[in-house]
Design a protein around this motif. Structure first.
Motif, PDB file in Angstrom:
ATOM      1  N   GLU A   1      44.668  39.886  39.136  1.00  0.00           N
ATOM      2  CA  GLU A   1      45.581  41.005  38.894  1.00  0.00           C
ATOM      3  C   GLU A   1      46.991  40.496  38.580  1.00  0.00           C
ATOM      4  OE1 GLU A   1      45.611  44.451  41.286  1.00  0.00           O
ATOM      5  OE2 GLU A   1      43.441  44.457  41.652  1.00  0.00           O
TER       6      GLU A   1
ATOM      7  N   ARG B   1      40.682  51.857  37.891  1.00  0.00           N
ATOM      8  CA  ARG B   1      41.087  50.621  38.571  1.00  0.00           C
ATOM      9  C   ARG B   1      40.580  50.614  40.012  1.00  0.00           C
ATOM     10  NH1 ARG B   1      47.123  48.254  37.755  1.00  0.00           N
ATOM     11  NH2 ARG B   1      46.520  48.851  35.625  1.00  0.00           N
TER      12      ARG B   1
ATOM     13  N   ARG C   1      37.869  48.027  41.828  1.00  0.00           N
ATOM     14  CA  ARG C   1      38.126  47.347  43.104  1.00  0.00           C
ATOM     15  C   ARG C   1      37.007  47.618  44.101  1.00  0.00           C
ATOM     16  NH1 ARG C   1      44.484  48.997  43.116  1.00  0.00           N
ATOM     17  NH2 ARG C   1      45.308  47.121  42.089  1.00  0.00           N
TER      18      ARG C   1
ATOM     19  N   THR D   1      34.064  45.470  43.133  1.00  0.00           N
ATOM     20  CA  THR D   1      34.389  44.074  43.409  1.00  0.00           C
ATOM     21  C   THR D   1      34.176  43.763  44.885  1.00  0.00           C
ATOM     22  OG1 THR D   1      35.995  43.893  41.611  1.00  0.00           O
ATOM     23  CG2 THR D   1      36.238  42.354  43.439  1.00  0.00           C
TER      24      THR D   1
ATOM     25  N   CYS E   1      38.420  43.353  34.617  1.00  0.00           N
ATOM     26  CA  CYS E   1      38.425  42.745  35.944  1.00  0.00           C
ATOM     27  C   CYS E   1      37.069  42.836  36.648  1.00  0.00           C
ATOM     28  CB  CYS E   1      39.528  43.349  36.801  1.00  0.00           C
ATOM     29  SG  CYS E   1      39.386  45.121  37.099  1.00  0.00           S
TER      30      CYS E   1
END
Length: 231
Positions: A75, A96, A100, A103, A162
């Motif tokens: 990040e 986002r 997360r 993840t 990401c």
């Protein structure tokens, strides 16, 4: 691009999925860096000074300032060099947050299964039980892929984001434990979306040169096991 005065050093190891995350992010942004390989079983003085709390890799040192924890570093790279290359973080705050969430899920479930499976033997009941857990994890990620990608190539849409980095960093180890326990996890019949995604991800220019070979990871595991047994 990174400013000419920037000095970027990454303390890590070639086999670590967490280090790989940082390397992919740097590659996506086209940022040059120095890679310092840690020796297995030892911790360099630079690592201990740079990450005195956890004493673990990866550590990114940007102009003398250290930063730890893989996705925090990802990040940081995404925000520091926001105007360079394609965005790594979703612009939408809800998206986002979802990235997360998944993840955290893969770092809990997927990483945990890999750690256990690489210590097991083919055909044992323990391996079969853990393999079922791994299969369930991947099936949930298959569903997440279709929801997050909206039919596009990556979790992040048209480009690697990401969440792609978070999940993709484990691909080498998934293939390694397939060899160790003799069970196919990336199965086209069970997780076709993930299989196709993994091929695109591993073939990407930011990834293909640094994705660890499964056979080398199997050898690495054997070295770790021998070192642990010798203690």
């Amino acid at each position: 691009m990174a400013a000419k005065a920037d000095k970027i050093t990454l303390i890590g190891g070639w086999a670590s999925p967490f280090v790989m995350r940082v390397r992919i992010a740097l590659n996506l942004k086209g940022i040059s860096y120095e890679m310092l390989q840690e020796t297995v079983g030892k911790k360099s003085e630079l690592l201990l000074v740079s990450n005195p709390v956890y004493k673990k890799i990866p550590v990114l040192i940007h102009n003398g300032t250290p930063l730890c924890e893989s996705m925090i570093i990802v990040e940081y790279i995404a925000e520091t060099w926001k105007s360079v290359g394609m965005p790594i973080l979703p612009s939408d705050l809800y998206d986002r947050a979802i990235a997360r969430f998944w993840t955290a899920y893969v770092d809990d479930k997927l990483h945990g299964s890999i750690i256990k499976l690489r210590k097991m033997m083919k055909g044992t009941p323990e391996a079969e039980v853990e393999a079922e857990k791994m299969t369930t994890t991947l099936q949930l990620l298959e569903e997440a892929f279709w929801k997050c990608s909206l039919g596009k190539s990556f979790f992040g849409g048209d480009n690697i984001g990401c969440l792609d980095i978070a999940v993709g960093s484990y691909l080498g180890w998934i293939k390694a434990v397939e060899k160790i326990v003799g069970i196919k996890f990336l199965d086209e019949e069970k997780v076709p979306g993930l299989v196709a995604w993994s091929e695109r991800f591993c073939g990407h220019g930011a990834v293909k040169e640094i994705m660890p070979d499964a056979d080398k990871l199997v050898e690495f595991t054997a070295v770790l096991m021998r070192a642990t047994a010798a203690k």
